[in-house]
Design an enzyme around this catalytic site. Structure first.
Site, short mmCIF file in Angstrom:
data_model
loop_
_atom_site.label_atom_id
_atom_site.label_comp_id
_atom_site.label_asym_id
_atom_site.label_seq_id
_atom_site.Cartn_x
_atom_site.Cartn_y
_atom_site.Cartn_z
N CYS A 242 -3.95 33.95 121.61
CA CYS A 242 -5.27 33.82 120.98
C CYS A 242 -6.35 34.49 121.82
O CYS A 242 -6.39 35.72 121.86
CB CYS A 242 -5.56 32.36 120.65
SG CYS A 242 -6.57 32.19 119.17
N HIS A 323 -1.18 30.75 117.25
CA HIS A 323 -0.70 29.77 118.23
C HIS A 323 0.78 29.49 118.01
O HIS A 323 1.13 28.59 117.23
CB HIS A 323 -1.51 28.48 118.12
CG HIS A 323 -2.89 28.59 118.70
ND1 HIS A 323 -3.18 28.24 119.99
CD2 HIS A 323 -4.05 29.06 118.17
CE1 HIS A 323 -4.47 28.46 120.24
NE2 HIS A 323 -5.01 28.96 119.15
N GLU A 325 2.76 27.86 119.73
CA GLU A 325 3.11 26.49 120.13
C GLU A 325 2.86 25.49 119.02
O GLU A 325 3.22 24.32 119.13
CB GLU A 325 2.34 26.11 121.41
CG GLU A 325 0.87 25.74 121.21
CD GLU A 325 -0.05 26.94 120.99
OE1 GLU A 325 0.44 28.08 121.01
OE2 GLU A 325 -1.25 26.71 120.78
N1 LIG Z 1 -8.03 29.55 120.02
C1 LIG Z 1 -8.55 30.59 120.72
O1 LIG Z 1 -8.05 30.99 121.78
C2 LIG Z 1 -9.82 31.21 120.17
C3 LIG Z 1 -10.11 32.56 120.78
C4 LIG Z 1 -11.57 32.96 120.62
N2 LIG Z 1 -12.45 31.97 121.22
C5 LIG Z 1 -11.89 33.12 119.14
O2 LIG Z 1 -12.59 32.29 118.58
O3 LIG Z 1 -11.39 34.06 118.53
#
Ligand SMILES: NC(=O)CC[C@H](N)C(=O)O
Length: 353
Positions: A242, A323, A325
């Site tokens: 992410c 994600h 996970e």
């Molecule tokens: N869940 C995250 O790692 C979000 C990544 C980043 N803050 C975004 O909003 O895209």
């Protein structure tokens, strides 16, 4: 008069019911996830945001700490059609304002049409619409939270033993605990390090993988973490999830941009460009990689074609925008963690040659 109000950047002030008192502001976003409210609320990625649940009843299977992704609730406030009493108690115990009995379908539609927007929330006795507007006026743009990484990172290094051979240096930019669990379950020893850790401190550990975690805010505000990727690129395998994908892309000459309202849910379809396989993924992000730089795009979102996977086989780089996970969500992409650790075997074989 009501005991809760939310002031929106589009000029509206909506009445609600107070489920936990407080006065705050943040970037209003929504998730369509219909399960996993404990995981979402304790995901550090939501720091400085106000989380709206599109699913109407939140709390219907209780609150259990063993589902938490971190030690506390991270959104500045939460909004739902209906929170259970147990949820209200949880929010109040952490001093996080929560409001419900509001038309969340209308709220979500506004965010989809006008984008994630600033909001101000007041809940409790003697609150007024003007109080909510005053909170809104103090709300910062997400990109102006330049120290957001320091708000969520680990203060001290911790080690989580998997009992196997691989050592993973996990750079904590707001890491979900289940990322560590997904690695230790595969035998890795995970060293969770501050996002301000120095390259020298990482060298002392001599890790087999540098893993950049998920986290809140604008990836452009993680220059130090980006410099660590630039330092170790080509020397040891690098992985990211992410925010981690976004930081790695920027380290390889790529770029990121803010999305209108992002992807937040547990049913986002992603296609692998080599196998053509589609996996259902858990997502929670408001920025995206607009330019992958020197990296190859290996997976794309079926709905909007945004980059969901990046790689560089020669230098041992593999990242995901979603994600893998889960927690919450589908387990379709847990194999990502096997792919990360397989890079250790490959790289050590190359080194041995
Ligand atoms: N869940 C995250 O790692 C979000 C990544 C980043 N803050 C975004 O909003 O895209």
């Amino acid at each position: 008069m009501s005991d809760a109000y939310i002031a929106l950047a589009d000029g509206r002030v909506l009445e609600a019911r107070c489920r936990a008192p407080g006065r705050t502001r943040g970037e209003l976003v929504f998730t369509t996830a219909y399960t996993g409210y404990e995981e979402s609320l304790t995901d550090p990625s939501y720091e400085e945001q106000v989380l709206t649940f599109s699913y109407p009843l939140i709390g219907n299977y209780g609150v259990r700490a063993d589902r938490f992704e971190s030690s506390r609730i991270h959104p500045r406030a939460a909004v739902a059609r209906e929170f259970t009493d147990e949820m209200a108690t949880w929010f109040e115990s952490e001093g996080v304002p929560a409001i419900d009995h509001i038309e969340t379908r209308d709220l979500v539609t506004s965010i989809r049409e006008d984008g994630a927007m600033k909001c101000g929330i007041v809940a409790g006795e003697d609150v007024t619409p003007e109080d909510a507007k005053a909170e809104l006026e103090q709300c910062k743009e997400m990109s102006d939270h330049t120290e957001i990484g320091q708000q969520v990172t680990t203060p001290d290094p911790t080690v989580h033993r998997g009992g196997g051979e691989a050592d993973v240096a996990l750079i904590d930019c707001g890491a979900k605990g289940s990322i560590t669990d997904s690695l230790t379950e595969r035998g890795a020893d995970v060293h969770v390090l501050s996002c301000q850790v120095t390259a020298e401190e990482i060298r002392e550990l001599d890790p087999d993988v540098l893993f950049i975690s998920n986290g809140p805010g604008d990836p452009a505000n993680f220059q130090h973490t980006q410099s660590l990727v630039e330092e170790f690129a080509g020397e040891i395998p690098i992985a990211g999830i992410c925010l981690g994908q976004q930081i790695v892309a920027r380290a390889f000459g790529g770029d990121t941009e803010k999305m209108a309202f992002g992807h937040r849910g547990v049913n986002q379809p992603v296609r692998d460009l080599e196998t053509d396989q589609v996996v259902m993924t858990t997502q929670n992000h408001g920025y995206t990689v607009s330019d992958p730089g020197d990296l190859a795009v290996t997976q794309r979102n079926v709905n909007d074609d945004t980059a969901e996977g990046l790689a560089d086989d020669d230098r041992g780089i593999i990242t995901r925008q979603y994600h893998p996970e889960a927690n919450p969500g589908p387990h379709d992409s847990l194999g990502f963690f096997d792919d990360v650790l397989a890079m250790v075997d490959t790289q050590s074989a190359v080194t041995a040659d």
